[in-house]
Design a protein around this motif. Sequence first.
Motif, PDB file in Angstrom:
ATOM      1  N   MET A   1      99.141  -9.452  26.498  1.00 25.20           N
ATOM      2  CA  MET A   1      99.157  -9.990  27.859  1.00 25.20           C
ATOM      3  C   MET A   1      98.609  -8.929  28.811  1.00 25.20           C
ATOM      4  O   MET A   1      98.845  -7.742  28.646  1.00 25.20           O
ATOM      5  N   ASN A   2      97.896  -9.380  29.827  1.00 28.49           N
ATOM      6  CA  ASN A   2      97.312  -8.510  30.843  1.00 28.49           C
ATOM      7  C   ASN A   2      98.084  -8.657  32.146  1.00 28.49           C
ATOM      8  O   ASN A   2      98.768  -9.655  32.361  1.00 28.49           O
ATOM      9  N   ALA A   3      97.935  -7.651  33.012  1.00 31.68           N
ATOM     10  CA  ALA A   3      98.614  -7.688  34.308  1.00 31.68           C
ATOM     11  C   ALA A   3      97.691  -7.205  35.415  1.00 31.68           C
ATOM     12  O   ALA A   3      96.906  -6.277  35.226  1.00 31.68           O
ATOM     13  N   VAL A   4      97.814  -7.854  36.560  1.00 27.09           N
ATOM     14  CA  VAL A   4      97.201  -7.402  37.812  1.00 27.09           C
ATOM     15  C   VAL A   4      98.350  -6.776  38.588  1.00 27.09           C
ATOM     16  O   VAL A   4      99.373  -7.413  38.825  1.00 27.09           O
ATOM     17  N   VAL A   5      98.201  -5.501  38.951  1.00 27.81           N
ATOM     18  CA  VAL A   5      99.296  -4.740  39.536  1.00 27.81           C
ATOM     19  C   VAL A   5      98.900  -4.207  40.909  1.00 27.81           C
ATOM     20  O   VAL A   5      97.778  -3.742  41.106  1.00 27.81           O
ATOM     21  N   THR A   6      99.849  -4.261  41.833  1.00 30.65           N
ATOM     22  CA  THR A   6      99.676  -3.644  43.138  1.00 30.65           C
ATOM     23  C   THR A   6     100.988  -2.981  43.532  1.00 30.65           C
ATOM     24  O   THR A   6     102.009  -3.161  42.864  1.00 30.65           O
ATOM     25  N   LEU A   7     100.956  -2.209  44.568  1.00 25.21           N
ATOM     26  CA  LEU A   7     102.134  -1.492  45.044  1.00 25.21           C
ATOM     27  C   LEU A   7     102.260  -1.729  46.541  1.00 25.21           C
ATOM     28  O   LEU A   7     101.353  -1.378  47.300  1.00 25.21           O
ATOM     29  N   THR A   8     103.337  -2.377  46.956  1.00 28.49           N
ATOM     30  CA  THR A   8     103.553  -2.634  48.382  1.00 28.49           C
ATOM     31  C   THR A   8     104.980  -2.243  48.756  1.00 28.49           C
ATOM     32  O   THR A   8     105.829  -3.097  48.981  1.00 28.49           O
ATOM     33  N   ILE A   9     105.226  -0.970  48.811  1.00 30.91           N
ATOM     34  CA  ILE A   9     106.546  -0.482  49.208  1.00 30.91           C
ATOM     35  C   ILE A   9     106.645  -0.623  50.724  1.00 30.91           C
ATOM     36  O   ILE A   9     105.811  -0.099  51.463  1.00 30.91           O
ATOM     37  N   PRO A  10     107.661  -1.362  51.188  1.00 27.90           N
ATOM     38  CA  PRO A  10     107.782  -1.645  52.629  1.00 27.90           C
ATOM     39  C   PRO A  10     107.787  -0.390  53.498  1.00 27.90           C
ATOM     40  O   PRO A  10     108.388   0.623  53.154  1.00 27.90           O
ATOM     41  N   ASN A  11     107.088  -0.517  54.618  1.00 37.41           N
ATOM     42  CA  ASN A  11     106.970   0.560  55.591  1.00 37.41           C
ATOM     43  C   ASN A  11     106.542  -0.096  56.901  1.00 37.41           C
ATOM     44  O   ASN A  11     105.561  -0.826  56.928  1.00 37.41           O
ATOM     45  N   LYS A  12     107.253   0.159  57.971  1.00 36.85           N
ATOM     46  CA  LYS A  12     106.973  -0.534  59.230  1.00 36.85           C
ATOM     47  C   LYS A  12     105.539  -0.350  59.721  1.00 36.85           C
ATOM     48  O   LYS A  12     105.039  -1.133  60.504  1.00 36.85           O
ATOM     49  N   HIS A  13     104.845   0.666  59.226  1.00 34.04           N
ATOM     50  CA  HIS A  13     103.492   0.943  59.689  1.00 34.04           C
ATOM     51  C   HIS A  13     102.423   0.174  58.909  1.00 34.04           C
ATOM     52  O   HIS A  13     101.293   0.071  59.363  1.00 34.04           O
ATOM     53  N   GLU A  41     109.730  -1.367  45.016  1.00 35.12           N
ATOM     54  CA  GLU A  41     110.885  -0.472  45.143  1.00 35.12           C
ATOM     55  C   GLU A  41     110.508   0.953  44.757  1.00 35.12           C
ATOM     56  O   GLU A  41     110.013   1.185  43.651  1.00 35.12           O
ATOM     57  N   PRO A  42     110.768   1.923  45.646  1.00 37.08           N
ATOM     58  CA  PRO A  42     110.526   3.317  45.268  1.00 37.08           C
ATOM     59  C   PRO A  42     111.543   3.762  44.225  1.00 37.08           C
ATOM     60  O   PRO A  42     112.729   3.479  44.347  1.00 37.08           O
ATOM     61  N   LYS A  43     111.072   4.396  43.167  1.00 34.51           N
ATOM     62  CA  LYS A  43     111.952   4.879  42.104  1.00 34.51           C
ATOM     63  C   LYS A  43     111.793   6.368  41.843  1.00 34.51           C
ATOM     64  O   LYS A  43     112.636   6.973  41.212  1.00 34.51           O
ATOM     65  N   LEU A  44     110.691   6.934  42.318  1.00 31.66           N
ATOM     66  CA  LEU A  44     110.379   8.315  41.956  1.00 31.66           C
ATOM     67  C   LEU A  44     110.686   9.316  43.060  1.00 31.66           C
ATOM     68  O   LEU A  44     110.551  10.511  42.865  1.00 31.66           O
ATOM     69  N   GLY A  45     111.069   8.826  44.225  1.00 32.75           N
ATOM     70  CA  GLY A  45     111.512   9.702  45.296  1.00 32.75           C
ATOM     71  C   GLY A  45     110.423  10.441  46.040  1.00 32.75           C
ATOM     72  O   GLY A  45     110.717  11.300  46.867  1.00 32.75           O
ATOM     73  N   GLY A  46     109.188  10.115  45.803  1.00 30.44           N
ATOM     74  CA  GLY A  46     108.106  10.797  46.497  1.00 30.44           C
ATOM     75  C   GLY A  46     107.454   9.909  47.515  1.00 30.44           C
ATOM     76  O   GLY A  46     108.048   8.976  48.037  1.00 30.44           O
ATOM     77  N   SER A  47     106.198  10.190  47.758  1.00 33.25           N
ATOM     78  CA  SER A  47     105.421   9.365  48.681  1.00 33.25           C
ATOM     79  C   SER A  47     105.100   8.032  48.026  1.00 33.25           C
ATOM     80  O   SER A  47     105.256   7.862  46.815  1.00 33.25           O
TER      81      SER A  47
END
Length: 89
Positions: A1-13, A41-47
């Motif tokens: 199976m293939n996946a299309v992945v993005t990252l949208t961690i909420p930020n008011k800006h 969801e941030p899991k790694l504690g960085g940027s």
Amino acid sequence: MNAVVTLTIPNKHNDAWMAAGLPSKRAYADRIGANFVNITEPKLGGSAASEKYQIGELLTRYDRIFYLDADTVIDPRAPNIFDVVPRDH
């Protein structure tokens, strides 16, 4: 199976422009028969940029992954990336 992945961690800006691209990414994944994964969801504690390392976990569940930045909008005519790019690339 293939996946299309993005990252949208909420930020008011950046919430508005991140949300703007989600429908086209979901539609693209549906059209090419891939799962759509949105890391929120941030899991790694960085940027937010360092949270891209969460993709590593997905490599155990998917054969191939196409990562798209949060501000990407996919043209409905875009070809299936998994058909265009050979499996060994």
